[in-house]
Write a protein that holds these residues in place. Structure first.
Motif, PDB file in Angstrom:
ATOM      1  N   GLN A   1       0.835  -1.178   0.000  1.00  0.00           N
ATOM      2  CA  GLN A   1       0.000   0.000   0.000  1.00  0.00           C
ATOM      3  C   GLN A   1       0.881   1.243   0.000  1.00  0.00           C
ATOM      4  OE1 GLN A   1       0.654  -1.899   2.575  1.00  0.00           O
ATOM      5  NE2 GLN A   1       0.586  -0.787   4.519  1.00  0.00           N
ATOM      6  N   VAL A   2       0.256   2.376  -0.264  1.00  0.00           N
ATOM      7  CA  VAL A   2       0.994   3.629  -0.332  1.00  0.00           C
ATOM      8  C   VAL A   2       1.437   4.041   1.069  1.00  0.00           C
ATOM      9  CG1 VAL A   2       0.834   6.094  -0.855  1.00  0.00           C
ATOM     10  CG2 VAL A   2      -0.198   4.412  -2.398  1.00  0.00           C
ATOM     11  N   GLN A   3       2.698   4.429   1.165  1.00  0.00           N
ATOM     12  CA  GLN A   3       3.223   4.971   2.416  1.00  0.00           C
ATOM     13  C   GLN A   3       4.006   6.233   2.122  1.00  0.00           C
ATOM     14  OE1 GLN A   3       5.394   1.709   4.437  1.00  0.00           O
ATOM     15  NE2 GLN A   3       3.865   1.919   6.052  1.00  0.00           N
ATOM     16  N   LEU A   4       3.799   7.246   2.951  1.00  0.00           N
ATOM     17  CA  LEU A   4       4.578   8.476   2.921  1.00  0.00           C
ATOM     18  C   LEU A   4       5.185   8.645   4.303  1.00  0.00           C
ATOM     19  CD1 LEU A   4       2.017  10.864   1.145  1.00  0.00           C
ATOM     20  CD2 LEU A   4       3.918   9.640   0.094  1.00  0.00           C
ATOM     21  N   VAL A   5       6.511   8.705   4.367  1.00  0.00           N
ATOM     22  CA  VAL A   5       7.201   8.771   5.652  1.00  0.00           C
ATOM     23  C   VAL A   5       8.055  10.031   5.703  1.00  0.00           C
ATOM     24  CG1 VAL A   5       8.772   7.622   7.230  1.00  0.00           C
ATOM     25  CG2 VAL A   5       7.213   6.258   5.817  1.00  0.00           C
ATOM     26  N   GLU A   6       7.659  10.951   6.584  1.00  0.00           N
ATOM     27  CA  GLU A   6       8.393  12.202   6.737  1.00  0.00           C
ATOM     28  C   GLU A   6       9.529  12.043   7.745  1.00  0.00           C
ATOM     29  OE1 GLU A   6       3.940  13.650   6.521  1.00  0.00           O
ATOM     30  OE2 GLU A   6       5.058  12.013   7.483  1.00  0.00           O
ATOM     31  N   SER A   7      10.555  12.854   7.572  1.00  0.00           N
ATOM     32  CA  SER A   7      11.660  12.918   8.522  1.00  0.00           C
ATOM     33  C   SER A   7      12.304  14.289   8.430  1.00  0.00           C
ATOM     34  CB  SER A   7      12.682  11.818   8.240  1.00  0.00           C
ATOM     35  OG  SER A   7      13.220  11.958   6.947  1.00  0.00           O
ATOM     36  N   GLY A   8      13.134  14.604   9.417  1.00  0.00           N
ATOM     37  CA  GLY A   8      13.891  15.847   9.375  1.00  0.00           C
ATOM     38  C   GLY A   8      13.397  16.954  10.275  1.00  0.00           C
ATOM     39  N   GLY A   9      12.278  16.737  10.943  1.00  0.00           N
ATOM     40  CA  GLY A   9      11.779  17.765  11.848  1.00  0.00           C
ATOM     41  C   GLY A   9      12.625  17.867  13.104  1.00  0.00           C
ATOM     42  N   GLY A  10      12.339  18.891  13.903  1.00  0.00           N
ATOM     43  CA  GLY A  10      13.074  19.064  15.148  1.00  0.00           C
ATOM     44  C   GLY A  10      12.935  20.459  15.688  1.00  0.00           C
ATOM     45  N   LEU A  11      13.799  20.771  16.646  1.00  0.00           N
ATOM     46  CA  LEU A  11      13.829  22.076  17.289  1.00  0.00           C
ATOM     47  C   LEU A  11      14.958  22.904  16.675  1.00  0.00           C
ATOM     48  CD1 LEU A  11      13.024  24.070  19.562  1.00  0.00           C
ATOM     49  CD2 LEU A  11      14.647  22.830  21.041  1.00  0.00           C
ATOM     50  N   VAL A  12      14.647  24.130  16.292  1.00  0.00           N
ATOM     51  CA  VAL A  12      15.645  25.003  15.684  1.00  0.00           C
ATOM     52  C   VAL A  12      15.412  26.422  16.176  1.00  0.00           C
ATOM     53  CG1 VAL A  12      14.230  25.406  13.623  1.00  0.00           C
ATOM     54  CG2 VAL A  12      16.716  25.658  13.489  1.00  0.00           C
ATOM     55  N   GLN A  13      16.485  27.195  16.262  1.00  0.00           N
ATOM     56  CA  GLN A  13      16.365  28.582  16.695  1.00  0.00           C
ATOM     57  C   GLN A  13      15.857  29.461  15.553  1.00  0.00           C
ATOM     58  OE1 GLN A  13      20.164  29.825  18.265  1.00  0.00           O
ATOM     59  NE2 GLN A  13      19.757  28.867  20.246  1.00  0.00           N
ATOM     60  N   PRO A  14      15.222  30.569  15.881  1.00  0.00           N
ATOM     61  CA  PRO A  14      14.808  31.502  14.834  1.00  0.00           C
ATOM     62  C   PRO A  14      15.988  31.888  13.942  1.00  0.00           C
ATOM     63  CG  PRO A  14      13.809  32.126  16.907  1.00  0.00           C
ATOM     64  CD  PRO A  14      14.787  31.013  17.223  1.00  0.00           C
ATOM     65  N   GLY A  15      15.728  31.909  12.641  1.00  0.00           N
ATOM     66  CA  GLY A  15      16.771  32.181  11.664  1.00  0.00           C
ATOM     67  C   GLY A  15      17.498  30.945  11.187  1.00  0.00           C
ATOM     68  N   GLY A  16      17.239  29.818  11.817  1.00  0.00           N
ATOM     69  CA  GLY A  16      17.903  28.572  11.456  1.00  0.00           C
ATOM     70  C   GLY A  16      17.274  27.877  10.262  1.00  0.00           C
ATOM     71  N   SER A  17      17.813  26.693   9.971  1.00  0.00           N
ATOM     72  CA  SER A  17      17.367  25.925   8.799  1.00  0.00           C
ATOM     73  C   SER A  17      17.095  24.479   9.171  1.00  0.00           C
ATOM     74  CB  SER A  17      18.447  25.956   7.709  1.00  0.00           C
ATOM     75  OG  SER A  17      18.670  27.267   7.243  1.00  0.00           O
ATOM     76  N   LEU A  18      16.192  23.878   8.417  1.00  0.00           N
ATOM     77  CA  LEU A  18      15.913  22.447   8.490  1.00  0.00           C
ATOM     78  C   LEU A  18      15.598  21.969   7.087  1.00  0.00           C
ATOM     79  CD1 LEU A  18      13.500  21.989  11.556  1.00  0.00           C
ATOM     80  CD2 LEU A  18      15.841  21.138  11.389  1.00  0.00           C
ATOM     81  N   ARG A  19      15.814  20.691   6.837  1.00  0.00           N
ATOM     82  CA  ARG A  19      15.365  20.080   5.588  1.00  0.00           C
ATOM     83  C   ARG A  19      14.494  18.889   5.922  1.00  0.00           C
ATOM     84  NH1 ARG A  19      18.241  17.414   0.254  1.00  0.00           N
ATOM     85  NH2 ARG A  19      18.642  15.663   1.653  1.00  0.00           N
ATOM     86  N   LEU A  20      13.245  18.965   5.491  1.00  0.00           N
ATOM     87  CA  LEU A  20      12.316  17.856   5.649  1.00  0.00           C
ATOM     88  C   LEU A  20      12.387  16.951   4.430  1.00  0.00           C
ATOM     89  CD1 LEU A  20       9.143  19.688   7.030  1.00  0.00           C
ATOM     90  CD2 LEU A  20      11.171  18.874   8.265  1.00  0.00           C
ATOM     91  N   SER A  21      12.233  15.663   4.666  1.00  0.00           N
ATOM     92  CA  SER A  21      12.177  14.682   3.586  1.00  0.00           C
ATOM     93  C   SER A  21      10.902  13.865   3.717  1.00  0.00           C
ATOM     94  CB  SER A  21      13.381  13.735   3.641  1.00  0.00           C
ATOM     95  OG  SER A  21      14.595  14.431   3.512  1.00  0.00           O
ATOM     96  N   CYS A  22      10.394  13.415   2.593  1.00  0.00           N
ATOM     97  CA  CYS A  22       9.229  12.533   2.572  1.00  0.00           C
ATOM     98  C   CYS A  22       9.518  11.429   1.571  1.00  0.00           C
ATOM     99  CB  CYS A  22       7.976  13.297   2.184  1.00  0.00           C
ATOM    100  SG  CYS A  22       6.526  12.252   1.896  1.00  0.00           S
TER     101      CYS A  22
END
Length: 115
Positions: free
Chosen positions: A1-22
């Motif tokens: 079956q179809v699955q979508l799995v996200e990753s990459g979230g977290g805690l970051v300070q203002p002005g910071g960066s993150l990259r989410l993946s699915c």
């Protein structure tokens, strides 16, 4: 079956960066319009960005110039590069896949922007 799995979230300070993946499985990834949505506490789920099968992108005004959606069809993965993050970007971020009447969601990943 179809699955979508996200990753990459977290805690970051203002002005910071993150990259989410699915990472998608169980589907012909390349034909789907992929999107990222977010939902903050007490708010409705809102569209953040979408990317079509041929690479056309669309963003909500509040993230233009800071967040970038991209896809790698060889890896069946969609990304959300998040730069210059603000506290108001805090939310659960959901991956979405749409094609005709088919509509799938991931389980979500928490992004918290706080000092």
């Amino acid at each position: 079956q179809v699955q979508l799995v996200e990753s990459g979230g977290g805690l970051v300070q203002p002005g910071g960066s993150l990259r989410l993946s699915c990472a998608a499985s169980g589907m012909t990834f390349s034909i789907y319009t992929m999107g990222w949505y977010r939902q903050a506490p007490g708010n409705q789920r809102e569209l953040v960005a979408t990317i079509t099968s041929d690479g056309n992108t669309n963003y909500v005004d509040s993230v233009k110039g800071r967040l970038t959606i991209s896809r790698d069809n060889a890896k069946n993965t969609v990304y959300l590069q998040m730069n210059s993050l603000k506290p108001e970007d805090t939310a659960v971020y959901y991956c979405n896949a749409k094609f005709v009447r088919m509509n799938y969601w991931g389980q979500g990943t928490q992004v918290t922007v706080s000092s």
